[in-house]
Structures are given as C-alpha cells and as structure tokens.
Design a protein around this motif. Sequence first.
Motif, short mmCIF file in Angstrom:
data_model
loop_
_atom_site.label_atom_id
_atom_site.label_comp_id
_atom_site.label_asym_id
_atom_site.label_seq_id
_atom_site.Cartn_x
_atom_site.Cartn_y
_atom_site.Cartn_z
N GLU A 124 0.78 -1.27 0.04
CA GLU A 124 0.07 0.03 0.17
C GLU A 124 0.91 1.23 0.07
O GLU A 124 0.58 2.09 -0.49
CB GLU A 124 -1.01 0.29 1.37
N LEU A 125 1.65 1.27 0.64
CA LEU A 125 2.96 2.41 0.76
C LEU A 125 3.43 2.55 -0.36
O LEU A 125 3.76 3.71 -1.02
CB LEU A 125 3.78 2.02 1.98
N LYS A 128 0.88 4.16 -2.99
CA LYS A 128 0.55 5.55 -2.82
C LYS A 128 1.66 6.20 -3.16
O LYS A 128 1.60 7.40 -3.75
CB LYS A 128 0.34 5.86 -1.26
N ASN A 129 2.95 5.66 -2.94
CA ASN A 129 4.29 6.59 -3.15
C ASN A 129 4.11 6.90 -4.77
O ASN A 129 4.46 7.92 -5.29
CB ASN A 129 5.36 5.96 -3.01
N GLN A 131 1.74 6.86 -6.78
CA GLN A 131 0.79 7.80 -7.30
C GLN A 131 1.11 8.93 -7.17
O GLN A 131 0.87 10.20 -7.89
CB GLN A 131 -0.70 7.14 -6.58
N LEU A 132 1.73 9.47 -6.02
CA LEU A 132 2.09 10.76 -5.72
C LEU A 132 3.25 11.17 -6.59
O LEU A 132 3.08 12.48 -7.04
CB LEU A 132 2.63 10.78 -4.22
N ARG A 166 -4.16 14.32 -1.12
CA ARG A 166 -3.57 12.69 -1.16
C ARG A 166 -2.57 12.41 -0.19
O ARG A 166 -2.56 11.52 0.68
CB ARG A 166 -3.35 12.08 -2.54
N LEU A 167 -1.54 13.39 -0.22
CA LEU A 167 -0.40 13.33 0.66
C LEU A 167 -0.76 13.35 2.07
O LEU A 167 -0.36 12.62 2.90
CB LEU A 167 0.68 14.09 0.31
N VAL A 170 -2.12 10.01 3.54
CA VAL A 170 -1.01 8.92 3.76
C VAL A 170 -0.41 9.78 5.30
O VAL A 170 0.07 8.65 6.04
CB VAL A 170 0.04 8.99 2.65
N GLN A 173 -2.17 8.46 8.12
CA GLN A 173 -1.96 6.95 8.13
C GLN A 173 -0.58 6.77 8.85
O GLN A 173 -0.63 5.72 9.74
CB GLN A 173 -2.09 6.39 6.97
#
Length: 226
Positions: A124-125, A128-129, A131-132, A166-167, A170, A173
């Motif tokens: 997941e990390l 997300k990384n 995507q960012l 979005r950031l 994260v 989280q």
Amino acid sequence: MVQKAKILLVDDRPENLLALEAILSALDQTLVRASSGEEALKALLTDDFAVILLDVQMPGMDGFETAAHIKRRERTRDIPIIFLTAINHGPHHTFRGYAAGAVDYISKPFDPWVLRAKVSVFVELYMKNCQLREQAALLRLQLEGGAPQGSQEKESAGLLAELSARLAAVEEQAEALSKQLDDESADAAAVATAAHLERKLTGLRRALDALEPGAGGSATPLPSQS
C-alpha cells in the motif's frame, strides 16, 4: 487501470515459494520468484519491487549476503526486506538480520495472516508513493508550459490541491501507525520502518511545497522512490 505492485519471493526450495504464493495470492499483486540470491539480484536489475521476502538459509549466496548487495545498490537500497528463516539462533542472529537492512525478521513456521498483513502494508505504501510521484510529475509538466496561462494556472491549482489532499491522507495514516507502534511497544525494526516512512513523506511534502507558485518547484528534484 492501476498497475500492480511486484513482490519478490526468494527461496531455494520450490515448496516454500509455492506456500508463499498461496499466502500472498489474496493481495492480487504480481509475485516474482527467485530461487537464489543471484537470481534475485538479476530480477532487481530490471524491475521495481514493493517488498522482498528473503530466505536466510540458502546455498551459495545466503540471505544476509544477498541483502548486503541489495542495500549497496542505489536503485534498490530502499526496498523493504522481510527475512524469513526456519532456524532461530537467538537475539544475535536476529540482530544480524536487522543489521543487514531488514525491516522485519520472521521465523518459520509463521502465521499466514500476519505475514500477509505485513506485506500488504508495504504494498500500500509503495502504491501510494507511486501515485504521488506520478501526479507530481504531471503537475510539473503542466507548470512548465504548454497550456494557455489562465487555463494552466487553474488546472495546476486543482492538481496541487488534489495532490496535497492525497499526501495528507498518507501522512495521517503514517502518524496513526507510529502511535500504534508506541502503544504496543513494537520491536525496533517496526519502529525503524515507521521512521523511514516518515522521512520519505517529509521529502514528498517538501517536493509538493516546492511546486507552489513562487517556490521554484521546477528546480526541485523529487525524492527517490522507496
């Protein structure tokens, strides 16, 4: 369509690789096999991986040596490594795994649910990384020209707001994870992993702030992927 993350499974015993695939298949990601340390290093030359599950006891190049090679490479040094071992020689042996760069050290037989949960966090990390970084790159291209000034500024402002949101999600989280680790008195490896994540998020936040109008964002490099 969101691209699947790749998970590298390294073990010299085919039955162990088959068992790992059965456990991790529910994550619906791309599982890549390697039957030796040398084969794992070859796979890492061309592909990016979210996490590596690495057996300690292998003939020839063992897990510790393989991890040392991975951590020496610029391209692969930030990939999380989870050591798997069928033996337990006590705290010294475990410490050697962490010293080699592992984020976790799991003895066999392990709980399939626990292993799957640990791997899913790193997947997941990683996603997300990615995507960012993709959104930041797209935004930078738009900032550097092409669209009419008014339209460009409007689109850039919208992308900046979405990327920041979005950031922020994260970051929230990660903060919750850190608090949970403190509450549960987690081991040193888990705490180190959370600290590593926080450093990466700080880098991403700096890169995003640099994209703000007047901040000179076009000259600010994005943080490396991990």
